[in-house]
Design an enzyme around this catalytic site. Structure first.
Site, short mmCIF file in Angstrom:
data_model
loop_
_atom_site.label_atom_id
_atom_site.label_comp_id
_atom_site.label_asym_id
_atom_site.label_seq_id
_atom_site.Cartn_x
_atom_site.Cartn_y
_atom_site.Cartn_z
CD GLU A 28 -1.40 -2.36 1.99
OE1 GLU A 28 -2.21 -3.23 2.34
OE2 GLU A 28 -0.17 -2.44 2.21
CB CYS A 47 -1.12 -3.90 8.52
SG CYS A 47 0.00 -2.54 8.11
#
Length: 222
Positions: A73, A111
């Site tokens: 990401e 996460c």
């Protein structure tokens, strides 16, 4: 009319990973199995769109994965300037920033730390709209999981988070996989696991009733 572009700057990204995923790699990493042992990498297939006219759309696509300890990401954000020229303007005073719509198809949900970083980034970039489809939920089994909190933060930041269904896997197969004209075949329990994960994600993203009760008790002085 859809205009597909692949700029020289976009080609920098293809040096990291080829544009199309091998079939076996896609199935292994995106399979929404209940116990995904051994899948320590996150793969991210992306589509970047910008409307340049009433009937014209620019379109870029590709995929990335974790590299050198950097979560995918955040790696994507590093290449955002190459993928989205004009996102921050072109340096002119008062120049309007271009607006982009980005869709991710991720093998794992973000996460907690990545969710926080994404929220911070999106707050500074209101002309960017992000939608995330996930195959599996990352460390979301515990009620007090930081990853659950991160997903709620993303929702508050305007990110639409959805669990991948058959049609999403089919789209990825058609768009991102070197399939050599082979058809997508659903694996066993794809639909059942997708429904289960969708219900789980919906529960996570719903307002916490316990917190609402605590606030009510505070107001009542209890």
């Amino acid at each position: 009319m859809c205009v597909c572009t692949q700029s020289a700057s976009f080609k920098m990204i293809t040096k990291l990973d080829s544009v199309l995923l091998p079939r076996k790699k896609f199935i292994y990493h995106y399979k929404n199995v209940r116990w995904a042992r051994g899948r320590h990498e996150t793969y991210l297939c992306f589509v970047v769109k910008r409307r340049v006219g009433p009937d014209t759309l620019t379109f870029d696509f590709g995929h990335l994965r974790n590299r050198n300890g950097i979560h995918v990401e955040l790696l994507f954000l590093r290449y955002l300037g190459a993928l989205c020229p004009g996102l921050w303007g072109y340096g002119g005073t008062g120049e309007k920033r271009l607006s982009y719509s980005i869709t991710w198809f991720c093998s794992w949900s973000p996460c907690a730390n990545c969710s926080i970083r994404l929220c911070q980034f999106l707050k500074q970039t209101p002309n960017l709209r992000l939608r995330i489809f996930v195959s599996r939920l990352y460390f979301c089994d515990m009620e007090d999981s930081r990853e659950r909190d991160g997903l709620r933060m993303l929702k508050k930041a305007g990110v639409q988070i959805t669990v991948m269904s058959y049609k999403d896997f089919f789209y990825c197969w058609q768009t991102f996989v070197a399939r050599k004209q082979s058809n997508f075949k659903a694996w066993e329990e794809l639909h059942r696991n997708s429904v289960r994960l969708t219900r789980k994600l919906n529960r996570i993203l719903q307002p916490c009733e316990t917190e609402d009760l605590r606030e009510a008790f505070k107001l009542l002085g209890l």
